[in-house]
Scaffold this motif. Structure first.
Motif, PDB file in Angstrom:
ATOM      1  N   ASN A 188       0.832  -1.202   0.000  1.00  0.00           N
ATOM      2  CA  ASN A 188       0.000   0.000   0.000  1.00  0.00           C
ATOM      3  C   ASN A 188       0.865   1.249   0.000  1.00  0.00           C
ATOM      4  OD1 ASN A 188       0.765   0.532   2.698  1.00  0.00           O
ATOM      5  ND2 ASN A 188      -1.072  -0.420   3.526  1.00  0.00           N
ATOM      6  N   ALA A 189       0.232   2.393  -0.088  1.00  0.00           N
ATOM      7  CA  ALA A 189       0.953   3.668  -0.182  1.00  0.00           C
ATOM      8  C   ALA A 189       1.751   3.987   1.081  1.00  0.00           C
ATOM      9  CB  ALA A 189      -0.033   4.805  -0.476  1.00  0.00           C
ATOM     10  N   ARG A 190       1.398   3.365   2.207  1.00  0.00           N
ATOM     11  CA  ARG A 190       2.113   3.602   3.466  1.00  0.00           C
ATOM     12  C   ARG A 190       3.256   2.609   3.680  1.00  0.00           C
ATOM     13  NH1 ARG A 190      -2.923   3.347   3.798  1.00  0.00           N
ATOM     14  NH2 ARG A 190      -3.012   1.404   4.976  1.00  0.00           N
ATOM     15  N   GLY A 191       3.446   1.677   2.733  1.00  0.00           N
ATOM     16  CA  GLY A 191       4.535   0.719   2.832  1.00  0.00           C
ATOM     17  C   GLY A 191       4.149  -0.615   3.431  1.00  0.00           C
ATOM     18  N   GLY A 192       2.889  -0.776   3.815  1.00  0.00           N
ATOM     19  CA  GLY A 192       2.433  -2.062   4.346  1.00  0.00           C
ATOM     20  C   GLY A 192       2.369  -3.098   3.239  1.00  0.00           C
ATOM     21  N   THR A 193       2.628  -4.352   3.602  1.00  0.00           N
ATOM     22  CA  THR A 193       2.596  -5.420   2.607  1.00  0.00           C
ATOM     23  C   THR A 193       1.767  -6.600   3.095  1.00  0.00           C
ATOM     24  OG1 THR A 193       4.599  -6.492   3.448  1.00  0.00           O
ATOM     25  CG2 THR A 193       4.886  -4.832   1.713  1.00  0.00           C
ATOM     26  N   ILE A 194       1.247  -7.337   2.150  1.00  0.00           N
ATOM     27  CA  ILE A 194       0.579  -8.603   2.416  1.00  0.00           C
ATOM     28  C   ILE A 194       0.880  -9.523   1.239  1.00  0.00           C
ATOM     29  CG2 ILE A 194      -1.628  -7.867   1.439  1.00  0.00           C
ATOM     30  CD1 ILE A 194      -2.956  -9.606   3.661  1.00  0.00           C
ATOM     31  N   SER A 195       1.254 -10.739   1.557  1.00  0.00           N
ATOM     32  CA  SER A 195       1.559 -11.715   0.511  1.00  0.00           C
ATOM     33  C   SER A 195       0.363 -12.618   0.299  1.00  0.00           C
ATOM     34  CB  SER A 195       2.774 -12.559   0.907  1.00  0.00           C
ATOM     35  OG  SER A 195       3.908 -11.742   0.994  1.00  0.00           O
ATOM     36  N   PHE A 196       0.214 -13.075  -0.939  1.00  0.00           N
ATOM     37  CA  PHE A 196      -0.851 -14.015  -1.252  1.00  0.00           C
ATOM     38  C   PHE A 196      -0.400 -14.902  -2.391  1.00  0.00           C
ATOM     39  CE2 PHE A 196      -1.584 -10.124  -3.575  1.00  0.00           C
ATOM     40  CZ  PHE A 196      -1.987 -10.517  -4.842  1.00  0.00           C
ATOM     41  N   ALA A 197      -1.143 -15.976  -2.619  1.00  0.00           N
ATOM     42  CA  ALA A 197      -0.737 -16.950  -3.634  1.00  0.00           C
ATOM     43  C   ALA A 197      -1.968 -17.654  -4.188  1.00  0.00           C
ATOM     44  CB  ALA A 197       0.231 -17.961  -3.028  1.00  0.00           C
ATOM     45  N   THR A 198      -1.732 -18.425  -5.216  1.00  0.00           N
ATOM     46  CA  THR A 198      -2.818 -19.191  -5.817  1.00  0.00           C
ATOM     47  C   THR A 198      -2.963 -20.569  -5.186  1.00  0.00           C
ATOM     48  OG1 THR A 198      -1.308 -19.993  -7.526  1.00  0.00           O
ATOM     49  CG2 THR A 198      -2.610 -18.015  -8.037  1.00  0.00           C
ATOM     50  N   GLU A 199      -1.987 -20.953  -4.352  1.00  0.00           N
ATOM     51  CA  GLU A 199      -2.037 -22.261  -3.688  1.00  0.00           C
ATOM     52  C   GLU A 199      -1.194 -22.223  -2.430  1.00  0.00           C
ATOM     53  OE1 GLU A 199      -0.430 -24.760  -6.753  1.00  0.00           O
ATOM     54  OE2 GLU A 199       1.621 -24.282  -6.217  1.00  0.00           O
ATOM     55  N   GLY A 200      -1.268 -23.280  -1.652  1.00  0.00           N
ATOM     56  CA  GLY A 200      -0.481 -23.351  -0.424  1.00  0.00           C
ATOM     57  C   GLY A 200      -1.205 -22.677   0.732  1.00  0.00           C
ATOM     58  N   ALA A 201      -0.449 -22.356   1.780  1.00  0.00           N
ATOM     59  CA  ALA A 201      -1.029 -21.829   3.016  1.00  0.00           C
ATOM     60  C   ALA A 201      -1.397 -20.354   2.932  1.00  0.00           C
ATOM     61  CB  ALA A 201      -0.063 -22.055   4.179  1.00  0.00           C
ATOM     62  N   GLU A 202      -0.785 -19.629   2.013  1.00  0.00           N
ATOM     63  CA  GLU A 202      -1.076 -18.199   1.913  1.00  0.00           C
ATOM     64  C   GLU A 202      -2.517 -17.978   1.458  1.00  0.00           C
ATOM     65  OE1 GLU A 202       2.484 -15.562   0.708  1.00  0.00           O
ATOM     66  OE2 GLU A 202       2.640 -17.396  -0.503  1.00  0.00           O
ATOM     67  N   PHE A 203      -3.043 -16.798   1.758  1.00  0.00           N
ATOM     68  CA  PHE A 203      -4.377 -16.442   1.309  1.00  0.00           C
ATOM     69  C   PHE A 203      -4.420 -16.372  -0.206  1.00  0.00           C
ATOM     70  CE2 PHE A 203      -4.863 -15.266   5.628  1.00  0.00           C
ATOM     71  CZ  PHE A 203      -6.221 -15.172   5.892  1.00  0.00           C
ATOM     72  N   THR A 204      -5.559 -16.766  -0.764  1.00  0.00           N
ATOM     73  CA  THR A 204      -5.804 -16.574  -2.189  1.00  0.00           C
ATOM     74  C   THR A 204      -6.466 -15.206  -2.364  1.00  0.00           C
ATOM     75  OG1 THR A 204      -8.050 -17.487  -2.150  1.00  0.00           O
ATOM     76  CG2 THR A 204      -6.214 -19.065  -2.494  1.00  0.00           C
ATOM     77  N   PRO A 205      -6.526 -14.685  -3.593  1.00  0.00           N
ATOM     78  CA  PRO A 205      -7.235 -13.423  -3.803  1.00  0.00           C
ATOM     79  C   PRO A 205      -8.698 -13.468  -3.347  1.00  0.00           C
ATOM     80  CG  PRO A 205      -5.805 -13.839  -5.663  1.00  0.00           C
ATOM     81  CD  PRO A 205      -5.788 -15.084  -4.810  1.00  0.00           C
ATOM     82  N   VAL A 206      -9.386 -14.584  -3.545  1.00  0.00           N
ATOM     83  CA  VAL A 206     -10.780 -14.690  -3.107  1.00  0.00           C
ATOM     84  C   VAL A 206     -10.859 -14.622  -1.588  1.00  0.00           C
ATOM     85  CG1 VAL A 206     -12.784 -16.237  -2.995  1.00  0.00           C
ATOM     86  CG2 VAL A 206     -11.582 -15.895  -5.165  1.00  0.00           C
ATOM     87  N   GLU A 207      -9.946 -15.299  -0.906  1.00  0.00           N
ATOM     88  CA  GLU A 207      -9.937 -15.231   0.566  1.00  0.00           C
ATOM     89  C   GLU A 207      -9.619 -13.818   1.048  1.00  0.00           C
ATOM     90  OE1 GLU A 207      -8.577 -19.855   1.403  1.00  0.00           O
ATOM     91  OE2 GLU A 207      -7.060 -18.313   1.044  1.00  0.00           O
ATOM     92  N   LEU A 208      -8.769 -13.104   0.314  1.00  0.00           N
ATOM     93  CA  LEU A 208      -8.509 -11.703   0.663  1.00  0.00           C
ATOM     94  C   LEU A 208      -9.764 -10.859   0.511  1.00  0.00           C
ATOM     95  CD1 LEU A 208      -4.990 -11.058  -0.919  1.00  0.00           C
ATOM     96  CD2 LEU A 208      -5.552 -11.300   1.507  1.00  0.00           C
ATOM     97  N   LEU A 209     -10.574 -11.140  -0.506  1.00  0.00           N
ATOM     98  CA  LEU A 209     -11.845 -10.436  -0.667  1.00  0.00           C
ATOM     99  C   LEU A 209     -12.743 -10.693   0.533  1.00  0.00           C
ATOM    100  CD1 LEU A 209     -13.945  -8.808  -2.330  1.00  0.00           C
ATOM    101  CD2 LEU A 209     -14.622 -11.001  -3.340  1.00  0.00           C
ATOM    102  N   LEU A 210     -12.853 -11.956   0.941  1.00  0.00           N
ATOM    103  CA  LEU A 210     -13.669 -12.287   2.109  1.00  0.00           C
ATOM    104  C   LEU A 210     -13.115 -11.617   3.366  1.00  0.00           C
ATOM    105  CD1 LEU A 210     -14.307 -16.101   1.460  1.00  0.00           C
ATOM    106  CD2 LEU A 210     -15.802 -14.171   0.908  1.00  0.00           C
ATOM    107  N   ALA A 211     -11.804 -11.623   3.519  1.00  0.00           N
ATOM    108  CA  ALA A 211     -11.175 -10.967   4.672  1.00  0.00           C
ATOM    109  C   ALA A 211     -11.416  -9.463   4.653  1.00  0.00           C
ATOM    110  CB  ALA A 211      -9.674 -11.262   4.697  1.00  0.00           C
ATOM    111  N   ALA A 212     -11.394  -8.865   3.470  1.00  0.00           N
ATOM    112  CA  ALA A 212     -11.644  -7.428   3.362  1.00  0.00           C
ATOM    113  C   ALA A 212     -13.076  -7.090   3.763  1.00  0.00           C
ATOM    114  CB  ALA A 212     -11.353  -6.945   1.941  1.00  0.00           C
ATOM    115  N   ILE A 213     -14.019  -7.900   3.347  1.00  0.00           N
ATOM    116  CA  ILE A 213     -15.412  -7.674   3.746  1.00  0.00           C
ATOM    117  C   ILE A 213     -15.543  -7.820   5.261  1.00  0.00           C
ATOM    118  CG2 ILE A 213     -17.756  -8.628   3.631  1.00  0.00           C
ATOM    119  CD1 ILE A 213     -17.109  -9.385   0.676  1.00  0.00           C
ATOM    120  N   GLY A 214     -15.020  -8.910   5.795  1.00  0.00           N
ATOM    121  CA  GLY A 214     -15.111  -9.140   7.239  1.00  0.00           C
ATOM    122  C   GLY A 214     -14.348  -8.108   8.044  1.00  0.00           C
ATOM    123  N   GLY A 215     -13.171  -7.742   7.579  1.00  0.00           N
ATOM    124  CA  GLY A 215     -12.362  -6.763   8.292  1.00  0.00           C
ATOM    125  C   GLY A 215     -12.993  -5.394   8.304  1.00  0.00           C
TER     126      GLY A 215
END
Length: 141
Positions: free
Chosen positions: A23-50
């Protein structure tokens, strides 16, 4: 539109199927299409919930600190003639407050806070529900 209203993130590929958003403040979040990291769809759900969790927490925490504050967001990923998308999105709050007069006030405003977040405050879920065009362009390096 003003510069104050602009929000942005940059997404960089870090490896096959792995990305980091900054983001513009330098914060980062990693994501992936597989494995333990969040997927883009899970990030969408997290954004709604957050987003809605923040709204509700601000309203209720003025009165009492919750003993338990859990927001679960679910939905079904479908692929049909309209393409890939999420359906049946649902946000469920599980919030418990301790005993006491202040906690009683927090409990009393919880339903109003959830409704206000859903109906007008949560930018993420409001954008999903109302819908907004998304453009995709290619910028030459």
């Amino acid at each position: 539109m003003t510069e104050d209203s602009l929000r942005s993130v940059a997404v960089e590929r870090t490896a096959t199927g792995h990305f980091t958003a900054t983001n513009a403040r330098g914060g980062t979040i990693s994501f992936a299409t597989e494995g333990a990291e969040f997927t883009p769809v899970e990030l969408l759900l997290a954004a709604i919930g957050g987003c809605t969790a923040v709204d509700v927490d601000v309203a209720t925490a003025r009165h009492a600190e919750a003993d338990r504050f859990l927001v679960t967001v679910t939905g079904h990923k479908v692929s049909d003639e309209q393409g890939n998308r999420m359906t049946d999105l649902a946000v469920t709050f599980s919030v418990a407050f301790p005993d006491g007069e202040e906690a009683d006030r927090a409990r009393a405003i919880l339903p109003r806070a959830v409704k206000a977040s859903h109906d007008r405050l949560c930018t993420v879920s409001r954008t999903v529900e109302i819908g907004t065009p998304v453009t995709a362009t290619i910028q030459e390096p």
